[in-house]
Scaffold this motif. Structure first.
Motif, PDB file in Angstrom:
ATOM      1  N   THR A 917     -91.113   7.890 -58.195  1.00  0.00           N
ATOM      2  CA  THR A 917     -89.913   8.678 -58.495  1.00  0.00           C
ATOM      3  C   THR A 917     -90.257  10.150 -58.639  1.00  0.00           C
ATOM      4  N   ALA A 918     -91.304  10.453 -59.421  1.00  0.00           N
ATOM      5  CA  ALA A 918     -91.717  11.844 -59.581  1.00  0.00           C
ATOM      6  C   ALA A 918     -92.168  12.426 -58.242  1.00  0.00           C
ATOM      7  N   GLU A 919     -92.828  11.622 -57.430  1.00  0.00           N
ATOM      8  CA  GLU A 919     -93.267  12.098 -56.126  1.00  0.00           C
ATOM      9  C   GLU A 919     -92.082  12.447 -55.240  1.00  0.00           C
ATOM     10  N   PHE A 920     -91.055  11.569 -55.251  1.00  0.00           N
ATOM     11  CA  PHE A 920     -89.871  11.835 -54.447  1.00  0.00           C
ATOM     12  C   PHE A 920     -89.197  13.132 -54.890  1.00  0.00           C
ATOM     13  N   LYS A 926     -89.491  20.581 -52.536  1.00  0.00           N
ATOM     14  CA  LYS A 926     -90.191  21.372 -51.519  1.00  0.00           C
ATOM     15  C   LYS A 926     -89.394  21.507 -50.225  1.00  0.00           C
ATOM     16  N   GLY A 927     -88.185  20.960 -50.204  1.00  0.00           N
ATOM     17  CA  GLY A 927     -87.327  21.168 -49.040  1.00  0.00           C
ATOM     18  C   GLY A 927     -86.994  19.933 -48.230  1.00  0.00           C
ATOM     19  N   GLU A 928     -87.615  18.797 -48.543  1.00  0.00           N
ATOM     20  CA  GLU A 928     -87.263  17.579 -47.817  1.00  0.00           C
ATOM     21  C   GLU A 928     -85.855  17.140 -48.235  1.00  0.00           C
ATOM     22  N   THR A 929     -85.217  16.366 -47.374  1.00  0.00           N
ATOM     23  CA  THR A 929     -83.872  15.874 -47.652  1.00  0.00           C
ATOM     24  C   THR A 929     -83.926  14.400 -48.040  1.00  0.00           C
ATOM     25  N   ASN A 989     -79.759   8.655 -54.599  1.00  0.00           N
ATOM     26  CA  ASN A 989     -78.974   9.849 -54.915  1.00  0.00           C
ATOM     27  C   ASN A 989     -79.241  10.362 -56.321  1.00  0.00           C
ATOM     28  N   ALA A 990     -79.780   9.511 -57.205  1.00  0.00           N
ATOM     29  CA  ALA A 990     -80.114   9.969 -58.554  1.00  0.00           C
ATOM     30  C   ALA A 990     -81.367  10.840 -58.558  1.00  0.00           C
ATOM     31  N   LEU A 991     -82.139  10.799 -57.491  1.00  0.00           N
ATOM     32  CA  LEU A 991     -83.356  11.599 -57.442  1.00  0.00           C
ATOM     33  C   LEU A 991     -83.060  13.096 -57.459  1.00  0.00           C
ATOM     34  N   THR A 992     -81.851  13.487 -57.071  1.00  0.00           N
ATOM     35  CA  THR A 992     -81.512  14.905 -57.068  1.00  0.00           C
ATOM     36  C   THR A 992     -81.290  15.446 -58.476  1.00  0.00           C
TER      37      THR A 992
END
Length: 1863
Positions: A917-920, A926-929, A989-992
């Motif tokens: 999760t932290a990695e995602f 860093k700009g990934e979607t 979607n919660a990763l945002t």
């Protein structure tokens, strides 16, 4: 048409076929083009150069004229960004970017290129042979456009007539037969119309073209028109005259409907109105004729016969013969002439003459004998023909009759002779027959003999009538004169007959002249072509000798360029025959066809390209190399001939086509690989570029030479499915329903077509372009036509998707899912396009592609069925080719990626998995979607669920998660694991960090999902929140701040409304300023559609009329339905009658129910509604002295919901309960508006496809059907309809009893509490144990337990709609629920002595006849140990639990067993052994019992499956098919067996509500079954019931649509108010100050605008009123220096202000007036002052006035004076800034809330009031928008003024203001 050969055995491959259908090109206009001058090329009006696509590109100006780019650049700009049009000299806008920003003139460009084509363009995608004029034709011009226009409206539909019997009187042969028929459904066109079920007679006029089994089939209309076009010109003229008579409605002539082709016997008939009573039929045989007493009746009939014959003659017709059958009686007893019978009589006369002449052959009969024989044959049948007509007929047959009659012409007098014979036959009877037959024929040769025959007739008349009717006798005998000119006119004969009943002196007709004169131009029907005998009419149609056949070789096939063979084929085609050849070789569906270099190329899903010879169509070569399925194929002939193919993996292969053909491609290039997209769908080529239409929604241009990507054209919102090139324009069609046009010169976009087309989005599947015409085919079977980029029409051509299309000249070919190639002829002009279905070519397979080439049509097909490796499900082609299936196939690439990552993720430890999760999040930073990490995130969630829940996501569940993430609605069948699916999209979607809301329909499901699925999210390091009823604001705030929040829809909506009623930011609970990010709505159709009719309201107490409701309830009891009032069940409305109003006014002792001072009408109407529409046990229940609403859709009690507008108080009064205060709306919102606030919205449900249009229209959210993991084998039995409810319930009971005896579990769905308890009583009478689940507390408390056990053997469950959602019904029982019940039964008695409260804790579930669960020894030991421990804890330690607490503790222990491993629990028990660890011990006991329950449930489930699974019975159709499908979905979950049956009665509430004609249905059922209580299945009644259900859906959709449309008006206002409110609460101090300054300036502006006119001199301004209003607003802020200013001083100051040359913007003041205080110090305040000044100067309201500057200066001065004085007073008060801003926020918020609340009340009243305006032909919605906007502007103005007044009042005397704001 398509056949497979030479394939045998069970391993037969499913080989697709490529059909080749020959066609011939025809010159469209021979020689015309040569004689025409070439048109002049369009040119630029400035440089006079011809337009082209390179140097002189036309650009369109705003005025509509065009000029080239180079000239536009050189034109001078008269004003900024403005030029003068060189064509019309009008000033038009000119973009600053230059002419390239203007649109190209596509029409001029296309026209120029068409007249001056590019000689270098040698690339052909679909080459076809062109005729000399450049126009190819597939079919001959069988008829002209004039012919088509003339006759098409007279062609009756094929189903317009149904044949009954033949009219046969024994005298008619096959040719003279008239068919009797009846009309079908009513029909009307421009020229003909008829009603349903009318009698019709059919006269045979021709033979329809035959058809064969080989191929082309003309359409019905084309066959009729082809038959008409093949007739002689004379025949068509005769029929045209008959039709003209019908159009002009000639007097007493039966209508001619038109032409009808009988497809059964193959003949064409003329349809005519048929009367049931003919003249002979009504008068009988008439053997004895009329006597004197019957003469009046004879006269009446004869006069009307004369009238109809006169009418026929007046239209230019001469019948030439008459018989009794030619006349009939209409419905009013009047005589009419039947044209069909006249034609048949004429045809009989022809046949008689022909038979007489043919009988002469081989004999020595004289002409006199032939004439006598002909007369005898006719007169014995009652058909009377005048001598001159008969002689004319004989002469046509070659019999030269020499007599006096041969000198006389045929005319109206001929009808007089025949008419006289009819009348004499009526008068004399058989005496006239004997005399006529005895002397017929002989007397015609001699005038003397003929006169003597007339004398004998005269004697017969005199003998019958005597001497007194001499006038009639003489007239009739004169009618028999030999010379037609000496015969009287028809009208003269009519006047003579009239004298029989009216004396001559009284007859007004006596003086009238005959209106019908002898006309040599009259047309005689009997002598025409229609009555003549034609062999082709008599003979049955036969198949043409030129048969289409399947040809195995190429020797006898039409050779390309063989003109003679092509001509033969052309003739055969015109007759409906087509030759074809089948090419076999591919092993999957054909996807593309191309022709070039003497080869035919075909591509297929089998990843190969086959090459066929165009000489003999033999297989030549196969190109192999694609790794993915080939989807597109083209042929290119530029520098070298090439074949180019594109596949689903994004690969583009270029193949050489020069012989010898090579195995390897010349070059390959690929799109960027992305699993989200489906590769290349379409190809096109032009000017050295290959254009690809891709799944990534773009069109790419690749260089053919080196394969480099030159350009990417974007704009489509979905897959680009088809491409076409024509006239320098590239056309791209997409699944988004649009077509985009691109310039081939610079690849710039030109325009978009189809974007504004109304209706549901239909995907574009293929394009066909031919010069000015563009054809687009769609997945809904429609074909849309554009001409010059203007939409012309939409044609429904096919039943199902249209995958392929082609165009040649005016012929359009389309093929698709219905396995038919349709051939349409297009015609028309710039204003109208007409299409004519010429015929069709049936095929054995779905058509996937079409290609026309040199008179031949190539058709690529697919097999009827294909097998897809998806869960071993066999799918039909319609499933596979649907848009939904294509979308699902795209998602399978994601599934493959997730599955590929699974081994890698499985190898991670728990800590490593959590760290993902932290990695995602770091990668996102860093700009990934999200799309970049989607596959990996899904793999992580799948593994986490497997470890924490023991459940692994199936592949189809991965698809469901992707659908949710993409913002769509996933339709997943019951039991497919929607709850588990939501974890995928929620986690991603919660990763945002912006929050995800998972919305369910009730608190139980929200808590269950948060606890159950929350384990996965918490394990992965996310925070999980739960918002439920009863939580505090702090708890809610904490839960909303979590990464994922579970809640129900009502709590979410009310929290949003409450936040917008909060007094300060500390009361907010949601994540402001952006509370909404992404929502997953469980049971989305229930939330957004079912609940969509009921807006969310927050109300406050307002009414003091509680005492009125009981009085009104008593008055309502006095009123009788049908006498005093009427009800409308459909919309729950009541209308008082005059008697009802009088009785109510008398009972209430009032003179007017609607008196404003004593308004009783509202209370009485509500009382009547409560009496009629709101029933206890259906709409509500009574509990604890309260009326609680039952949700009609879910069956659950909603305790906090109340009906508005006084309905709830009326219900309370009816039940005698305490009346709670009425309410006023404080805040409101609809669910539609609430969920539109989410930037991204998705949902899950099992039933959404039926409402897909509504979801698309209101939310722009598509519905995607996710395939099931296992096939659905549920058996949905036919609906049974009953006449009465009693019969229905009796059959329900019998079916339940039958299933119970078998042991099958049964779920019975009812629509109300009342019905469920009624059925329960019926089952109790039969001693059938069962469980009830409805809204009553004793049942609802055990909802989950009851539903969970509904799948057990012998289980009978009666439920309302509560059983439609939530817990799954598992066959054999739910082991977890059973284990928990065993634990509770074993321990509750030891934990508490309190007895359960049935109303709160529920009634015990019926366990009778259910198999008992055998608990193993280890489980018994655990239970005993746990029981002893519980007993010890209660007894020795003195602990005591309530019943609720005891159940809660057991539930927590069960939850512990699921969240902890077995070893952890055992360790916990050992560690706490001295403390008596009751919780862990219960958890261990539960795990042990659970194992036993799982074994038992599995065994019992197998038994239930063998019995047939769960049987579901629906007892009524609901108002929506979705709810019925939800109930059906309870059976057959996850591939289980099951069955469903719906039983309905015509007394059900829905049918009563929607006014179904139950009496008709009851009578029909009685006829079918002879018993009202017997059911019927299928048939007309069930169709009517289902149609009524669809109408109910449309009705409620209309209600929701209207609610949304009205709420959209309020939504804009609500959004403005709530955004303003949140900016006040959450903004900083500076933003609050800016709001205050803006309010003050706005109030000043309103005062100024109300008294100032910038167009007039200041002396005409109302300065006195202005000063007064300003002083009122300012209050005590201003010092005494300003209070002394008068109107004259202000006027002088304004006049002096003109003399000022410059002004300091920060020190604006008027001369001789006080300066504003120096309070606007500091950068921020000066900046604010500058902004206000700039806004004033740019204000459009006054900028055109002469005194605009003076007005602006006055506004700025007064605004600065008010603001500066306000700031000065605050500064003098000495309060700190924090306190000041707190006061300002409070005043701003409370003022806004006050007026917003009043505005809501006004808007609700307005929404009710505007409906009345529809009677004035005004649109209520538009009226609501206009008045609502006016109300809102007034509300904002009043808010600003009161805010300013309150603040000024407070700070002017803060110590005196105890309350700074009074609402």
């Amino acid at each position: 048409m398509t056949k497979l050969r030479g394939i045998k055995g069970p391993t037969k491959r499913k080989i697709q076929t490529c059909n080749i259908i020959s066609k011939r090109c025809r010159l469209a206009c021979e020689g015309d083009m040569e004689s025409m001058e070439s048109p002049e090329l369009p040119e630029c009006p400035v440089c006079l150069q011809n337009y082209d696509s390179e140097s002189t590109i036309p650009r369109v100006l705003a005025c509509g004229h065009s000029a080239c780019e180079a000239c536009l650049v050189r034109l001078p700009e008269r004003y900024p960004e403005t030029i003068r049009c060189p064509a019309c000299t009008q000033l038009v806008k000119y973009p600053p970017q230059g002419p390239t920003a203007l649109p190209k003139n596509i029409d001029l460009l296309s026209f120029s290129l068409s007249l001056n084509p590019n000689p270098n363009s040698g690339i052909s995608q679909t080459p076809h042979k062109q005729s000399a004029d450049g126009v190819g034709s597939f079919l001959p011009c069988i008829w002209s456009d004039e012919f088509y226009v003339t006759w098409k409206d007279w062609v009756l539909p094929s189903d317009a007539v149904s044949v009954e019997t033949e009219v046969d009187d024994g005298t008619r042969d096959e040719l003279c037969t008239v068919l009797k028929g009846r009309t079908g459904s009513g029909f009307g066109s421009g020229r003909v119309w008829f009603r349903e079920d009318e009698s019709v007679s059919l006269f045979r006029v021709g033979s329809l073209p035959g058809s064969d089994s080989s191929g082309f089939e003309f359409s019905y209309t084309a066959r009729v028109l082809k038959c008409l076009s093949g007739m002689r010109e004379e025949e068509r003229n005769e029929m045209g005259l008959l039709l003209r008579v019908s159009v002009r409605h000639c007097r007493r002539v039966c209508k001619v409907y038109g032409f009808w082709g009988n497809l059964e016997d193959g003949f064409l008939y003329l349809g005519c109105e048929r009367r049931n009573q003919s003249l002979s039929g009504k008068l009988g045989a008439g053997e004895d004729g009329f006597t004197k007493d019957g003469l009046p009746a004879f006269a009446m009939i004869a006069m009307e016969v004369c009238e109809v014959v006169s009418g026929l003659n007046s239209e230019g017709f001469v019948a030439g013969c008459f018989g009794f059958s030619c006349f009939s009686f209409d419905d009013f007893g009047h005589v009419e002439v039947d044209l069909n019978e006249v034609l048949v009589t004429g045809r009989k006369v022809w046949r008689s003459v022909v038979d007489s002449v043919s009988g002469r052959i081989g004999t020595e009969s004289t002409d006199a004998e032939v004439l006598k024989l002909a007369f005898w044959n006719l007169f014995k049948d009652g058909d009377f023909v005048s001598p001159e007509v008969l002689i004319e007929l004989l002469q046509k047959q070659g019999v030269a009759v020499e007599c006096d009659g041969s000198r006389y012409p045929v005319g109206c007098g001929s009808d007089v002779w025949s008419l006289a014979c009819v009348f004499l036959r009526l008068l004399l009877g058989k005496e006239f027959d004997e005399e006529l037959v005895k002397n017929c024929g002989i007397s015609f040769f001699d005038h003397v003999t003929y006169v003597s025959w007339i004398e004998r007739v005269r004697a017969l008349i005199e003998g019958r009538l005597g001497q007194e009717y001499a006038s009639l006798r003489e007239n009739l005998c004169q009618c028999l004169n030999y010379d037609p000119a000496s015969r009287p006119l028809v009208m003269d004969l009519m006047k003579c007959i009239r004298e029989l009943i009216i004396k001559p002196q009284c007859d007004i007709m006596a003086s009238l002249e005959g209106v019908i004169k002898e006309d040599s131009g009259s047309f005689c029907l009997i002598l025409g072509q229609l009555c003549g005998t034609r062999k082709e009419i008599l003979e049955t149609p036969k198949e043409n000798g030129l048969q289409g056949s399947e040809i195995s070789g190429g020797s006898d096939f039409d050779q390309v360029g063989d003109e003679r063979a092509d001509s033969d084929f052309f003739n055969g085609l015109a007759g409906g025959k087509v030759k074809f050849k089948v090419l076999q070789g591919h092993r999957d569906a054909i996807t593309g066809l191309a022709v070039g270099g003497d080869f035919l190329f075909s591509s297929s899903f089998d990843k190969t390209i086959h090459v066929w010879s165009l000489q003999d169509f033999s297989h030549v070569h196969t190109f192999k190399g694609h790794e993915h399925t080939i989807k597109a194929l083209i042929y290119v002939d530029e520098e070298q001939p090439l074949c180019i193919s594109g596949d689903s993996g994004g690969g583009i292969f270029v193949w050489g086509t020069c012989t010898p053909l090579q195995q390897e491609p010349l070059k390959t290039f690929h799109e960027d690989k992305d699993w989200r997209f489906s590769g290349i769908h379409a190809l096109a080529c032009r000017n050295g570029y290959v254009y690809t239409g891709s799944g990534d929604r773009t069109v790419k241009a690749w260089s053919v030479r080196d394969g480099t990507l030159s350009c990417t054209m974007s704009g489509h919102r979905s897959v680009v499915s088809t491409l076409a090139v024509c006239d320098g324009v590239l056309y791209s069609g997409s699944w988004d329903g649009t077509i985009r046009l691109w310039s081939l010169s610079d690849h710039s976009p030109l325009t978009v077509l189809g974007e504004d087309t109304s209706g549901t989005v239909a995907s574009v599947l293929s394009l066909a372009v031919d010069r000015h015409m563009l054809i687009a085919t769609h997945d809904n079977g429609c074909v849309k036509v554009w001409r010059n980029d203007v939409f012309m029409k939409s044609i429904k051509m096919h039943n199902g998707a249209v995958f392929a299309s082609g165009m040649e000249g005016k012929w359009l070919f389309t093929g698709g899912l219905d396995k038919t190639v349709n051939v349409q002829e297009l015609s028309g002009d710039e204003f109208q396009i007409d299409s004519r279905l010429i015929g069709s070519i049936p095929c054995d397979s779905v058509i996937t592609t079409l290609l026309g080439w040199q008179g031949k049509l190539f058709v690529g097909c697919a097999n009827r069925n294909i097998v897809e490796n998806l869960g071993l499900i066999r799918k039909t082609w319609s499933d596979v080719t649907s848009l939904n299936n294509w979308v699902v196939q795209d998602y399978y690439r994601l599934v493959k990626s997730v599955n590929a990552l699974e081994p890698q993720v499985q190898s991670l430890s728990d800590d490593q998995l959590t760290a993902k999760t932290a990695e995602f999040r770091q990668r996102l930073g860093k700009g990934e979607t999200l799309a970049d990490i989607q596959a990996e995130a899904f793999a992580v969630v799948r593994e986490a669920a497997k470890r924490k829940l023991g459940m692994r996501h199936f592949d189809v569940q991965i698809i469901g998660g992707a659908v949710l993430h993409d913002g769509s609605i996933a339709e997943m069948k019951t039991g497919e694991g929607k709850t588990l699916v939501s974890t995928l999209a929620a986690y991603l979607n919660a990763l945002t960090g912006e929050g995800v809301h998972v919305v369910t329909v009730n608190d139980y499901l929200a808590q269950r999902d948060a606890d159950w699925m929350g384990r996965v999210h918490r394990f992965l390091g996310l925070t999980v929140g739960l918002v439920q009823r009863g939580m505090t604001a702090e708890e809610r705030r904490s839960n909303y701040s979590c990464d994922i929040t579970y809640t129900n829809n009502s709590e979410l909506g009310f929290d949003y409304l409450r936040d917008n009623l909060a007094g300060n930011s500390g009361q907010l609970v949601m994540k402001w300023p952006k509370p909404f990010h992404f929502a997953i709505v469980d049971e989305v159709d229930s939330v957004l559609i079912d609940e969509g009719r009921n807006p969310l309201l927050i109300s406050g107490e307002a009414s003091k009329d509680a005492a009125c409701y009981p009085v009104a309830a008593k008055v309502a009891d006095l009123l009788v339905r049908g006498i005093h009032y009427n009800v409308e069940l459909k919309d729950n409305s009541v209308e008082l009658t005059e008697e009802g109003i009088a009785l109510a006014e008398m009972a209430l002792e009032t003179n007017d129910l609607w008196d404003e001072n004593d308004p009783w009408a509202r209370f009485v109407m509500n009382a009547l509604k409560a009496k009629e529409f709101y029933r206890q046990g259906v709409q509500y229940i009574v509990r604890n002295g309260k009326a609680l609403i039952i949700n009609e859709l879910t069956g659950r009690v909603e305790e906090k919901r109340r009906w508005s507008e006084g309905i709830h108080q009326a219900v309370e009064a009816k039940e005698g309960l305490k009346i709670q205060a009425d309410s006023v709306v404080v805040a409101q919102i609809t669910y539609q508006s609430l969920f539109k606030l989410y930037p991204k919205l998705s949902g899950m449900t099992g039933t959404a496809k039926t409402e897909e249009k509504e979801f698309l229209k209101m939310f722009q959210v598509p519905v995607i059907e996710v395939p099931t993991n296992l096939p659905n084998i549920r058996n949905d039995l036919p609906i049974q309809a009953f006449a009465t409810a009693q019969g229905k319930w009796e059959y329900v009971r019998q079916e339940v009893e039958y299933m119970f005896r078998q042991g099958r579990p049964v779920l019975v769905g009812t629509t109300s509490v009342e019905n469920s308890e009624y059925l329960s009583d019926l089952l109790r009478e039969q001693n059938i144990p069962h469980n009830i689940l409805n809204a009553r507390p004793k049942y609802a408390a055990r909802e989950a337990e009851i539903v969970a056990q509904a799948g057990r053997k012998y289980a009978i469950t009666i439920s309302t709609n509560m059983a439609g959602r939530g817990t799954d019904i598992i066959l054999g029982g739910n082991p977890k629920m059973l284990a928990k019940e065993i634990i509770e039964d074993s321990l509750i008695s030891f934990l508490t002595r309190e007895a359960p409260n049935v109303d709160v804790d529920g009634e015990a579930i019926s366990q009778k006849v259910l198999s008992k669960i055998k608990v193993g020894p280890s489980s018994l030991a655990f239970l005993a140990k746990t029981a002893l421990m519980a007993k010890y804890v209660c007894k020795n330690e003195g602990k005591s639990w309530t019943y609720k607490e005891a159940k809660s503790m057991i539930s927590e222990s069960v939850e512990m067993s699921q969240s902890k491993d077995l070893k952890d629990l055992e360790t916990l028990v050992d560690e706490q052994s001295e403390m008596y660890p009751l919780g862990p011990t219960i958890a261990l006991a539960y795990l042990s019992v659970l194992k036993d329950c799982e074994v038992h449930c599995f065994k019992e489930g197998s038994e239930v499956k063998n019995l047939g699974g769960l049987h579901v019975i629906g007892t009524s159709l609901h108002e929506s098919r979705r709810i019925d499908n939800q109930l059906r979905g309870r059976a057959g979950r996850q591939g289980d067996p099951g069955s469903t049956r719906f039983m309905v009665s015509l007394q059900d509430e829905m049918f009563q509500k929607f006014n179904f004609d139950t009496k008709w249905a009851v009578r029909l059922i009685s006829k079918i079954t002879n018993d009202e209580d017997m059911p019927i299945e299928g048939g007309a009644i069930v169709k009517q019931l289902l149609a009524l259900q669809v109408n109910a859906e449309k009705y409620f959709f209309g209600i929701r649509k209207s609610l949304v449309e009205f709420d959209e008006v309020l939504e804009v206002q609500r959004k403005h108010v709530y955004e303003l409110r949140q900016s006040i609460l959450t903004g900083d101090d500076e933003s609050c100050s800016q709001n205050i300054y803006q309010y003050m300036q706005a109030v000043v502006d309103e005062i100024v605008f109300g008294n100032v006119d910038a167009l007039k001199h200041p002396r005409n301004w109302n300065l006195g009123k202005l000063l007064k209003e300003f002083m009122t607003i300012s209050g005590k802020l201003l010092d005494d220096s300003f209070t002394g200013i008068t109107e004259e001083v202000l006027l002088k100051s304004l006049a002096d202000s003109h003399e000022l040359n410059s002004r300091d913007i920060h020190d604006v003041h008027l001369p001789n007036l006080p300066r504003p205080p120096n309070a606007l110090r500091g950068i921020r305040k000066k900046s604010s002052s500058l902004k206000r000044w700039l806004a004033i100067c740019s204000d459009d309201m006054t900028k055109n006035g002469r005194y605009h500057a003076t007005t602006s200066l006055l506004r700025k001065y007064l605004g600065d004076l008010l603001i500066a004085s306000y700031l000065d007073v605050i500064q003098e008060s000495g309060y700190d800034d924090g306190y000041v801003k707190e006061v300002e926020r409070a005043v701003l918020v409370k003022t806004l809330d006050c007026f917003w609340r009043d505005h809501l009340v006004n808007m609700n009243r307005l929404s009710s009031a505007v409906n009345v305006r529809s009677f004035g032909h005004r649109n209520p919605l538009e009226e609501y928008k206009i008045d609502g906007c006016r109300f809102f502007i007034s509300m904002l103005s009043a808010t600003r003024r009161l805010t300013v007044e309150s603040l000024v009042q407070y700070w002017s005397s803060p110590m005196e203001s105890q309350e700074f704001f009074v609402s």
